[in-house]
Structures are given as structure tokens and as C-alpha cells.
Design a protein around this motif. Structure first.
Motif, PDB file in Angstrom:
ATOM      1  N   PRO A  13       0.832  -1.205   0.000  1.00 28.49           N
ATOM      2  CA  PRO A  13       0.000   0.000   0.000  1.00 28.49           C
ATOM      3  C   PRO A  13       0.868   1.258   0.000  1.00 28.49           C
ATOM      4  O   PRO A  13       1.916   1.299   0.658  1.00 28.49           O
ATOM      5  N   ASN A  14       0.450   2.241  -0.757  1.00 28.42           N
ATOM      6  CA  ASN A  14       1.163   3.520  -0.781  1.00 28.42           C
ATOM      7  C   ASN A  14       0.756   4.292   0.474  1.00 28.42           C
ATOM      8  O   ASN A  14      -0.061   5.203   0.440  1.00 28.42           O
ATOM      9  N   ASP A  15       1.354   3.870   1.569  1.00 32.85           N
ATOM     10  CA  ASP A  15       1.025   4.406   2.884  1.00 32.85           C
ATOM     11  C   ASP A  15       2.283   4.274   3.740  1.00 32.85           C
ATOM     12  O   ASP A  15       3.000   3.285   3.623  1.00 32.85           O
ATOM     13  N   PRO A  16       2.562   5.231   4.597  1.00 32.50           N
ATOM     14  CA  PRO A  16       3.757   5.126   5.439  1.00 32.50           C
ATOM     15  C   PRO A  16       3.837   3.828   6.242  1.00 32.50           C
ATOM     16  O   PRO A  16       4.933   3.354   6.544  1.00 32.50           O
ATOM     17  N   ALA A  17       2.712   3.212   6.543  1.00 29.01           N
ATOM     18  CA  ALA A  17       2.737   1.937   7.266  1.00 29.01           C
ATOM     19  C   ALA A  17       3.384   0.829   6.433  1.00 29.01           C
ATOM     20  O   ALA A  17       3.882  -0.161   6.979  1.00 29.01           O
ATOM     21  N   GLY A  18       3.416   0.974   5.114  1.00 28.31           N
ATOM     22  CA  GLY A  18       4.043  -0.015   4.238  1.00 28.31           C
ATOM     23  C   GLY A  18       5.556  -0.046   4.342  1.00 28.31           C
ATOM     24  O   GLY A  18       6.194  -1.002   3.872  1.00 28.31           O
TER      25      GLY A  18
END
Length: 89
Positions: A13-18
Motif C-alpha cells: 500500500p502507498n502508505d507510510p505503514a508499508g
């Protein structure tokens, strides 16, 4: 597949959690490729920096990540960023 010649492809996912996913893949790849621990840690740090730069939560919703050992190099590529480390002889 062997430590000198492998290819992994995933979508995160294009998300900082990735970033944590990318770090885990980079760490596993460096270990599998038998890269010395300090050099492996530096590779993981560079992968973390690239992932932090790329995975900002924007568009598109996912980002392709490839990690490969080929021609004497371990490489992780995502969003136009590539980090690498020479493989041990």
C-alpha cells in the motif's frame, strides 16, 4: 532460486505503514543472500529511506516493489528508487 540469483515482486500500500513491509523484505533478502551483518544493516537502512520517500500515501494506492539478486548485486527497487549492495563472492 538461490542466494546469488533470486527475484521477488510484491505490491505494498502507498502508505507510510508499508515501510515496515519493505524493511522486512530487505532484511530477509540480505540475510538470504549471505550479506555480512553490517553491510546488510546498511542495505536495510537505505531501503527504509527509499520506502519512506516513496510511500507517502498518495496516488496510486499501491506501489510495486522488486527485490533481486543478480549479476553480483542485491537490489531493491520501488517508485523509481533503487538501493543495492554487492553480493559476497
Amino acid at each position: 532460486m538461490n542466494p546469488q540469483d533470486f527475484f521477488l515482486k510484491l505490491s505494498v500500500p502507498n502508505d507510510p505503514a508499508g515501510v515496515d513491509v519493505v524493511v522486512a523484505v530487505a532484511r530477509h533478502a540480505a540475510t538470504y543472500a549471505n550479506i555480512e551483518s553490517s553491510k546488510g544493516a546498511a542495505f536495510v537502512d537505505r531501503a527504509r529511506a527509499a520506502a519512506t520517500l516513496v510511500l507517502t500515501g498518495g496516488t496510486p494506492s499501491h506501489c510495486a516493489v522488486t527485490c533481486a539478486a543478480d549479476q553480483g548485486q542485491l537490489m531493491l527497487t520501488m517508485g523509481g528508487q533503487t538501493v543495492s549492495e554487492p553480493l559476497p563472492a
